[in-house]
Design a protein around this motif. Structure first.
Motif, short mmCIF file in Angstrom:
data_model
loop_
_atom_site.label_atom_id
_atom_site.label_comp_id
_atom_site.label_asym_id
_atom_site.label_seq_id
_atom_site.Cartn_x
_atom_site.Cartn_y
_atom_site.Cartn_z
N ARG A 41 0.83 -1.21 0.00
CA ARG A 41 0.00 0.00 0.00
C ARG A 41 0.86 1.26 0.00
O ARG A 41 2.01 1.24 0.41
CB ARG A 41 -0.89 0.04 1.24
N VAL A 42 0.25 2.33 -0.44
CA VAL A 42 0.89 3.64 -0.36
C VAL A 42 0.79 4.13 1.08
O VAL A 42 -0.25 3.98 1.72
CB VAL A 42 0.20 4.65 -1.31
N GLY A 43 1.90 4.66 1.59
CA GLY A 43 1.91 5.23 2.93
C GLY A 43 2.52 6.62 2.91
O GLY A 43 3.12 7.03 1.92
N ARG A 44 2.34 7.33 4.03
CA ARG A 44 2.95 8.66 4.17
C ARG A 44 3.64 8.71 5.52
O ARG A 44 3.04 8.41 6.55
CB ARG A 44 1.89 9.76 4.08
N ILE A 45 4.92 9.09 5.52
CA ILE A 45 5.70 9.13 6.76
C ILE A 45 5.29 10.34 7.60
O ILE A 45 5.40 11.48 7.15
CB ILE A 45 7.21 9.16 6.47
N LEU A 46 4.81 10.08 8.82
CA LEU A 46 4.39 11.14 9.73
C LEU A 46 5.51 11.57 10.66
O LEU A 46 5.63 12.75 11.00
CB LEU A 46 3.19 10.67 10.57
N THR A 47 6.32 10.62 11.13
CA THR A 47 7.48 10.92 11.98
C THR A 47 8.63 10.02 11.58
O THR A 47 8.42 8.90 11.10
CB THR A 47 7.18 10.68 13.48
N ALA A 48 9.85 10.52 11.77
CA ALA A 48 11.05 9.74 11.51
C ALA A 48 12.12 10.17 12.50
O ALA A 48 12.55 11.31 12.49
CB ALA A 48 11.54 9.96 10.08
N VAL A 49 12.51 9.26 13.40
CA VAL A 49 13.48 9.56 14.45
C VAL A 49 14.49 8.43 14.51
O VAL A 49 14.12 7.25 14.49
CB VAL A 49 12.76 9.68 15.82
N GLN A 50 15.77 8.77 14.60
CA GLN A 50 16.78 7.72 14.72
C GLN A 50 16.76 7.15 16.13
O GLN A 50 16.75 7.90 17.11
CB GLN A 50 18.17 8.25 14.40
N LEU A 51 16.73 5.82 16.23
CA LEU A 51 16.81 5.17 17.54
C LEU A 51 18.21 5.31 18.09
O LEU A 51 19.19 5.17 17.34
CB LEU A 51 16.42 3.70 17.42
N PRO A 52 18.37 5.61 19.39
CA PRO A 52 19.70 5.80 19.98
C PRO A 52 20.62 4.60 19.78
O PRO A 52 20.18 3.45 19.87
CB PRO A 52 19.40 5.98 21.48
#
Length: 198
Positions: A41-52
């Protein structure tokens, strides 16, 4: 032993026939392995954070469902060395992506990973698949010539994945059939032609 089988031959034969039919149905399901079983499916990225302390990005992705799904992907290690990670994360926000939604959820770095971003890759580069313009979260990706409904929980990913590639025009394909959002167009990558998709 022969007498027992002979005495109950009609009952045994019927039971054997039922078992045979069940095995045949199971066998057909196991042999019917194609891309229609993927819930793409098509998605849209709402948040993107690097894990420590990892190369993993934690993302929330809108997929046209009530609650966004959590995706953990090792994309952080593919950010060019001269580009800040936080800058790359900002570039990911609101980006449209292609998401595989019916893999079994797994724990990654203490976070439940509920789906997988689809990417083309070479030995030193990874590119996310881009849905066509006008595609919205929840739009299903289909493949001409491969009708069918996706599995509830996919168990044949490895068998299907080996036939996923970009073509010479960077269009994502399965055995030559394009990843397509009906009425909107094909999914592609920026530069990686004739590369594996995973």
């Amino acid at each position: 032993m022969v007498e027992l089988i002979t005495e109950g031959s009609s009952g045994i034969r019927r039971a054997g026939q039922r078992i045979g039919k069940k095995k045949a149905a199971l066998s057909h399901e196991e042999t019917h392995v194609d891309v229609s079983r993927l819930d793409l499916r098509v998605g849209r990225i709402l948040t993107a954070v690097q894990l420590p302390d990892t190369d993993s990005l934690y993302m929330q992705i809108e997929l046209g469902e009530v609650i966004p799904r959590t995706v953990v992907s090792e994309l952080a290690k593919h950010v060019p060395a001269d580009q800040e990670i936080c800058s790359a994360n900002l570039q990911m926000l609101n980006r449209s992506v292609v998401v595989l939604c019916n893999l079994q959820p797994v724990m990654v770095g203490g976070v439940v990973n509920e789906a997988m971003l689809m990417c083309a890759s070479s030995q030193d580069k990874v590119e996310l698949l881009d849905p066509p313009n006008g595609a919205v979260p929840g739009d299903r990706i289909t493949f001409q010539g491969f009708p069918g409904q996706p599995d509830k929980e996919l168990k044949v990913w490895e068998q299907i994945q080996r036939d996923l590639r970009t073509d010479t025009q960077c269009i994502a394909t399965y055995k030559g059939a394009a990843f397509e959002v009906v009425g909107k167009g094909e999914c592609k990558v920026q530069t990686l032609s004739e590369k594996e998709i995973k």
